[in-house]
Scaffold this motif. Structure first.
Motif, mmCIF file in Angstrom:
data_model
loop_
_atom_site.group_PDB
_atom_site.id
_atom_site.type_symbol
_atom_site.label_atom_id
_atom_site.label_comp_id
_atom_site.label_asym_id
_atom_site.label_seq_id
_atom_site.Cartn_x
_atom_site.Cartn_y
_atom_site.Cartn_z
ATOM 1 N N ARG A 46 35.525 46.933 50.207
ATOM 2 C CA ARG A 46 36.426 48.158 50.559
ATOM 3 C C ARG A 46 37.678 47.849 51.886
ATOM 4 O O ARG A 46 37.721 48.802 52.722
ATOM 5 C CB ARG A 46 34.848 49.545 51.239
ATOM 6 N N SER A 103 40.536 55.727 50.088
ATOM 7 C CA SER A 103 40.692 55.031 48.877
ATOM 8 C C SER A 103 39.098 54.300 48.504
ATOM 9 O O SER A 103 38.660 53.854 47.256
ATOM 10 C CB SER A 103 41.479 54.559 48.357
ATOM 11 N N LYS A 105 39.509 50.861 48.766
ATOM 12 C CA LYS A 105 39.656 50.262 48.020
ATOM 13 C C LYS A 105 40.623 49.104 49.319
ATOM 14 O O LYS A 105 41.625 49.396 49.440
ATOM 15 C CB LYS A 105 41.038 50.552 46.805
ATOM 16 N N SER A 107 42.428 46.412 48.581
ATOM 17 C CA SER A 107 43.901 46.230 47.888
ATOM 18 C C SER A 107 44.868 47.127 48.434
ATOM 19 O O SER A 107 46.293 46.728 48.650
ATOM 20 C CB SER A 107 44.241 46.373 45.866
ATOM 21 N N ASP A 108 44.761 48.358 48.978
ATOM 22 C CA ASP A 108 45.142 49.500 49.723
ATOM 23 C C ASP A 108 46.038 48.744 51.359
ATOM 24 O O ASP A 108 47.032 48.775 51.631
ATOM 25 C CB ASP A 108 44.437 50.682 50.222
#
Ligand SMILES: Cc1cc2nc3c(=O)[nH]c(=O)nc-3n(C[C@H](O)[C@H](O)[C@H](O)COP(=O)(O)OP(=O)(O)OC[C@H]3O[C@@H](n4cnc5c(N)ncnc54)[C@H](O)[C@@H]3O)c2cc1C
Length: 404
Positions: A46, A103, A105, A107-108
Motif C-alpha cells: 500500500r 487507492s 496501491k 504502484s500508484d
C-alpha cells in the motif's frame, strides 16, 4: 549541470525529479528492468509514503543520526512530500499520521514518480548496472554494463542491503569505499529477532498490550509496549521490529517480556490467588488459562517446573512467585537478528561525518550519497521513505548549484 543518478528507488527518483526541475541535465541509471521495485512492496503493497507530521516529530522517530537529518528534513519536510504526491494522486492519512495513496496501491506512487520524471525530462536507463565510479569534481566517469557515462555530479542512490531481491545489494558501499569513505558496518533493522531459547512450540501466538524490554550487558536499551508475535525461532511483530533497530549495534542482548505490564508484581499475585481460590478452578492450568493462551500456559509452566494438573489447593507461595516472575519478565537471549532478506531497512552505511548536510562527500566534491546508502534509519510509519525523499531532494539542490 550534467548529473548522473545511480539507482531508481525512492531517493534516486526524487533526486532526479528535483534536479531536472532545477534545470540540470539528469540521467538516472537503474540496474533492474523497472523502477521502484522496493517501493512496490512497501506498506504491504500500500506504500506508507510519509508521515504527516512536523520536522521535529519526524526527527523523534529517527533511530540513527537524527541531528544529521535536521537540514534535509527542514528543506523537504513530510508536508512537502504530501504536497508533491498530491499533484499526482489522492492521498489519505491513517492512524499515527501514516500517509497512503487513496487507492491503497504502491504502484500508484511509482507511477507518480515516473510521471514527474517524464514531465521534467529525466533520461531513465533501465537494465543498467553501475560497476564503478571514478573521477573528481565536474569530471566523473560512470562505468556500467551498458557503457560509460560522464557527469559533472554523481548521486549514489543504490539503497542498503535489505530485501536484496529488489536490487538493493549494497553496491553503493563499494563505490564509497573506492573513494576512501568510511562505512559503518551495515546491520539489519526493523526485522525479526532470533532467540537462543527454542520457541517453535509457541510459534504463531500473537500478544497484544505486552511490554518488551531489551538489555545489553544489564543496561536497559529500549522498552516498547504493544503487539508482538512468536516466530519459529524468535520474536517479531511491531514492538519486536522496533526493538531490533535499537539493538543491532549491541552485544549480549537479553529480552524481557512482560505479559501483564498494567499489573505490578503484587496485584498480579493477588489476582492469581483469587483465581486459585475460585472453586470452579480445580487445577493450575485452568488458572493460567485465564491469563494466557493455552500453548503459552504449557511453555510457562515448564519454565517453572510445574505441572498444569497440580491441584490449585497445593500451589505454594514459591510456585506463585515463579509464575509471577515469569509473567512479568520472561527472558530470551538474543542469538542474532534476522538476515537482510527479512529486514525492512539497513542500519549503518556511509558514515554521516563523511557527508555535508546536503549529502555531498566532504572528500570528493560532486559525489553525493542519498537514502538508505547513508547511516541513517528510522522507525516504521513512513519515516524511511521520507528520509529517502528529503536526502534525494537536498542533494539535487546542491548538485544543481541551487541556493537552498
Ligand atoms: C518490505 C518493506 C516494506 C517497507 N515499507 C515501508 C513503508 O511503508 N514506508 C516507509 O517509509 N518505508 C518503508 N520501507 C523502507 C523503504 O522502502 C526504504 O527505506 C526506501 O525504499 C529506501 O530508498 P532508497 O532509494 O534509498 O533505496 P532503494 O529503494 O533500495 O533503491 C535503490 C535502487 O538502486 C538500484 N541499484 C542498486 N545498485 C545498483 C547499481 N549498481 N546500478 C544501478 N542501480 C542500482 C536498485 O535496483 C534499487 O532500485 C519498507 C521496506 C521494505 C523492505
Amino acid at each position: 549541470m550534467r548529473i548522473v543518478i545511480v539507482g531508481g528507488g525512492a531517493s534516486g527518483m526524487m533526486c532526479a525529479i528535483a534536479a531536472a526541475k532545477f534545470g540540470s541535465d539528469v540521467t538516472l541509471l537503474e540496474k533492474n528492468e523497472k523502477l521502484g521495485k522496493k517501493i512496490y512492496i512497501t506498506g504491504k503493497g500500500r506504500c506508507n509514503v510519509t508521515n504527516f507530521c512536523s520536522a521535529q516529530e519526524f526527527l523523534n522517530n529517527v533511530v540513527s543520526n537524527e541531528k544529521f537529518l535536521f537540514s534535509a528534513i527542514n528543506k523537504f519536510s513530510p508536508y512537502d512530500t504530501y504536497d508533491f504526491f498530491q499533484n499526482y494522486l489522492s492521498l489519505k492519512i491513517e492512524r499515527g499520521n501514516r500517509v497512503f495513496p487513496e487507492s491503497d496501491k504502491s504502484s500508484d506512487v511509482i507511477k507518480s514518480l515516473e510521471k514527474a520524471m517524464t514531465e521534467y525530462g529525466v533520461k531513465v536507463v533501465l537494465n543498467c548496472c553501475v560497476n564503478a565510479v571514478k573521477g573528481t569534481e565536474f569530471d566523473y566517469k560512470i562505468y556500467t554494463d551498458c557503457g560509460e557515462y560522464v557527469a559533472d555530479r554523481v548521486v549514489i542512490a543504490t539503497g542498503g542491503k535489505s530485501y536484496p531481491s529488489t536490487g538493493s545489494t549494497g553496491d553503493g558501499y563499494k563505490i564509497a569505499k573506492s573513494f576512501g569513505l568510511k562505512l559503518i558496518d551495515p546491520k539489519p533493522a526493523l526485522c525479526p529477532i532470533i532467540t537462543k531459547q527454542a520457541v517453535k512450540e509457541i510459534e504463531g501466538i500473537t500478544l497484544k498490550n505486552v511490554e518488551l524490554s531489551a538489555y545489553s550487558n544489564g543496561k536497559l536499551i529500549r522498552k516498547e509496549f504493544g503487539e508482538m508475535l512468536f516466530t519459529a525461532n524468535g520474536v517479531s511483530g511491531p514492538i519486536a521490529l522496533t526493538i531490533s533497530s535499537f539493538i543491532n549495534r549491541e552485544k549480549n542482548v537479553l529480552l524481557k517480556l512482560d505479559f501483564k505490564p498494567a499489573l505490578n508484581f503484587e496485584t498480579l499475585d493477588a489476582r492469581i490467588v483469587r483465581e486459585l481460590n475460585d472453586p470452579n478452578r480445580k487445577v493450575l492450568k485452568s488458572v493460567m488459562r485465564s491469563l494466557l493462551p493455552e500453548r503459552l500456559v504449557r511453555y510457562l509452566l515448564r519454565i517453572c517446573n510445574l505441572s498444569g494438573d497440580k491441584p490449585t489447593s497445593q500451589v505454594t507461595k514459591s510456585d506463585r512467585i515463579c509464575i509471577v516472575n515469569t509473567l512479568k519478565g520472561l527472558e530470551f537471549d538474543v542469538r542474532s537478528l534476522a538476515p537482510f532478506e527479512q529486514a525492512i531497512i539497513t542500519s549503518g552505511g556511509i558514515a554521516v561525518d563523511e557527508l555535508t548536510p546536503q549529502m555531498e562527500s566532504r572528500k570528493r566534491k560532486g559525489l553525493f550519497f542519498v537514502g538508505e546508502t547513508v547511516d541513517v534509519d528510522a522507525l516504521t510509519g513512513g519515516f524511511n521513505l521520507q528520509i529517502a525523499f528529503s536526502t534525494g531532494y537536498v542533494a539535487a539542490l546542491k548538485a544543481s548549484q541551487v541556493k537552498g
